[in-house]
Design a protein around this motif. Sequence first.
Motif, PDB file in Angstrom:
ATOM      1  N   THR A  22       0.844  -1.202   0.000  1.00  0.00           N
ATOM      2  CA  THR A  22       0.000   0.000   0.000  1.00  0.00           C
ATOM      3  C   THR A  22       0.877   1.249   0.000  1.00  0.00           C
ATOM      4  N   SER A  23       1.936   1.217   0.777  1.00  0.00           N
ATOM      5  CA  SER A  23       2.851   2.355   0.842  1.00  0.00           C
ATOM      6  C   SER A  23       3.570   2.544  -0.497  1.00  0.00           C
ATOM      7  N   ARG A  24       4.005   1.452  -1.116  1.00  0.00           N
ATOM      8  CA  ARG A  24       4.686   1.546  -2.419  1.00  0.00           C
ATOM      9  C   ARG A  24       3.731   2.096  -3.487  1.00  0.00           C
ATOM     10  N   ASN A  25       2.470   1.626  -3.478  1.00  0.00           N
ATOM     11  CA  ASN A  25       1.484   2.124  -4.449  1.00  0.00           C
ATOM     12  C   ASN A  25       1.219   3.612  -4.246  1.00  0.00           C
ATOM     13  N   THR A  26       1.117   4.036  -2.991  1.00  0.00           N
ATOM     14  CA  THR A  26       0.871   5.447  -2.689  1.00  0.00           C
ATOM     15  C   THR A  26       2.032   6.302  -3.181  1.00  0.00           C
ATOM     16  N   LEU A  27       3.244   5.880  -2.903  1.00  0.00           N
ATOM     17  CA  LEU A  27       4.427   6.608  -3.362  1.00  0.00           C
ATOM     18  C   LEU A  27       4.433   6.703  -4.888  1.00  0.00           C
ATOM     19  N   ALA A  28       4.076   5.622  -5.560  1.00  0.00           N
ATOM     20  CA  ALA A  28       4.056   5.621  -7.027  1.00  0.00           C
ATOM     21  C   ALA A  28       2.996   6.582  -7.564  1.00  0.00           C
ATOM     22  N   MET A  29       1.845   6.694  -6.890  1.00  0.00           N
ATOM     23  CA  MET A  29       0.809   7.634  -7.346  1.00  0.00           C
ATOM     24  C   MET A  29       1.253   9.086  -7.148  1.00  0.00           C
ATOM     25  N   ILE A  30       1.980   9.343  -6.070  1.00  0.00           N
ATOM     26  CA  ILE A  30       2.523  10.694  -5.858  1.00  0.00           C
ATOM     27  C   ILE A  30       3.469  11.030  -7.008  1.00  0.00           C
ATOM     28  N   ARG A  31       4.329  10.099  -7.344  1.00  0.00           N
ATOM     29  CA  ARG A  31       5.286  10.322  -8.425  1.00  0.00           C
ATOM     30  C   ARG A  31       4.582  10.408  -9.778  1.00  0.00           C
ATOM     31  N   ASN A  32       3.461   9.691  -9.944  1.00  0.00           N
ATOM     32  CA  ASN A  32       2.686   9.748 -11.187  1.00  0.00           C
ATOM     33  C   ASN A  32       2.064  11.130 -11.391  1.00  0.00           C
ATOM     34  N   ALA A  33       1.989  11.908 -10.327  1.00  0.00           N
ATOM     35  CA  ALA A  33       1.515  13.289 -10.427  1.00  0.00           C
ATOM     36  C   ALA A  33       2.671  14.257 -10.684  1.00  0.00           C
ATOM     37  N   GLY A  34       3.879  13.719 -10.899  1.00  0.00           N
ATOM     38  CA  GLY A  34       5.036  14.562 -11.171  1.00  0.00           C
ATOM     39  C   GLY A  34       5.650  15.181  -9.934  1.00  0.00           C
ATOM     40  N   ILE A  35       5.318  14.614  -8.779  1.00  0.00           N
ATOM     41  CA  ILE A  35       5.822  15.139  -7.501  1.00  0.00           C
ATOM     42  C   ILE A  35       6.863  14.170  -6.958  1.00  0.00           C
ATOM     43  N   GLU A  36       8.015  14.687  -6.594  1.00  0.00           N
ATOM     44  CA  GLU A  36       9.012  13.865  -5.893  1.00  0.00           C
ATOM     45  C   GLU A  36       8.913  14.231  -4.418  1.00  0.00           C
ATOM     46  N   PRO A  37       8.292  13.348  -3.625  1.00  0.00           N
ATOM     47  CA  PRO A  37       8.067  13.682  -2.219  1.00  0.00           C
ATOM     48  C   PRO A  37       9.308  13.483  -1.363  1.00  0.00           C
ATOM     49  N   HIS A  38       9.247  14.059  -0.183  1.00  0.00           N
ATOM     50  CA  HIS A  38      10.229  13.731   0.849  1.00  0.00           C
ATOM     51  C   HIS A  38       9.773  12.398   1.415  1.00  0.00           C
ATOM     52  N   VAL A  39      10.619  11.391   1.331  1.00  0.00           N
ATOM     53  CA  VAL A  39      10.277  10.057   1.811  1.00  0.00           C
ATOM     54  C   VAL A  39      10.907   9.864   3.180  1.00  0.00           C
ATOM     55  N   VAL A  40      10.057   9.654   4.179  1.00  0.00           N
ATOM     56  CA  VAL A  40      10.533   9.403   5.539  1.00  0.00           C
ATOM     57  C   VAL A  40      10.313   7.924   5.825  1.00  0.00           C
ATOM     58  N   GLU A  41      11.397   7.197   5.927  1.00  0.00           N
ATOM     59  CA  GLU A  41      11.294   5.785   6.299  1.00  0.00           C
ATOM     60  C   GLU A  41      11.128   5.750   7.813  1.00  0.00           C
ATOM     61  N   TYR A  42       9.867   5.783   8.230  1.00  0.00           N
ATOM     62  CA  TYR A  42       9.552   6.039   9.636  1.00  0.00           C
ATOM     63  C   TYR A  42       9.993   4.921  10.576  1.00  0.00           C
ATOM     64  N   LEU A  43      10.303   3.733  10.070  1.00  0.00           N
ATOM     65  CA  LEU A  43      10.825   2.688  10.959  1.00  0.00           C
ATOM     66  C   LEU A  43      12.281   2.977  11.315  1.00  0.00           C
ATOM     67  N   LYS A  44      13.000   3.671  10.415  1.00  0.00           N
ATOM     68  CA  LYS A  44      14.392   4.054  10.669  1.00  0.00           C
ATOM     69  C   LYS A  44      14.457   5.382  11.405  1.00  0.00           C
ATOM     70  N   THR A  45      13.590   6.321  11.043  1.00  0.00           N
ATOM     71  CA  THR A  45      13.561   7.639  11.676  1.00  0.00           C
ATOM     72  C   THR A  45      12.114   7.978  12.031  1.00  0.00           C
ATOM     73  N   PRO A  46      11.636   7.437  13.153  1.00  0.00           N
ATOM     74  CA  PRO A  46      10.249   7.691  13.558  1.00  0.00           C
ATOM     75  C   PRO A  46      10.012   9.163  13.876  1.00  0.00           C
ATOM     76  N   PRO A  47       8.758   9.595  13.685  1.00  0.00           N
ATOM     77  CA  PRO A  47       8.447  10.970  14.061  1.00  0.00           C
ATOM     78  C   PRO A  47       8.556  11.158  15.568  1.00  0.00           C
ATOM     79  N   SER A  48       8.833  12.372  15.985  1.00  0.00           N
ATOM     80  CA  SER A  48       8.830  12.674  17.418  1.00  0.00           C
ATOM     81  C   SER A  48       7.401  12.538  17.937  1.00  0.00           C
TER      82      SER A  48
END
Length: 143
Positions: A14-40
């Motif tokens: 689901t996460s990979r599909n979501t990222l691909a749809m963001i990129r399909n809109a021509g947007i390169e998002p900031h990708v936070v791998e939250y298991l490596k760097t969890p939010p505060s």
Amino acid sequence: MADVIIYHNSDCGTSRNTLAMIRNAGIEPHVVEYLKTPPSRVMLLQLIERAGISPRQLLREKGTPYDTLGLGDESLTDAALVDAMMTHPILINRPLVVSPLGVRLCRPSEVVLNILPEPQRGAFAKEDGEQVVDAAGNCILPA
């Protein structure tokens, strides 16, 4: 270009599909791998509030220590659930997407289409072959 952030787990379809749809809109998002760097804790609480969900709605059960920790106990406070997510980031459901149009837990992945500031640039099918966007960039599935 709009600033979009995805709290991502590359092991999650689901996460990979979501990222691909963001990129399909021509947007390169900031990708936070939250298991490596969890939010505060503060950031997690802000994300929950901005998404308009409760901590319980953000909890992931499958493939996590949810049962072992007894998190199904409805008497647990929101603070206790957030404590569990801070200790075990795998309990944070994904993907969470932040855009200028809002914050959403993108389950199913096509929910992301509601908050992308740019239209889809062409057809998109999920990893399983399910068509989500047609060749003209129009959503086929209800988002």
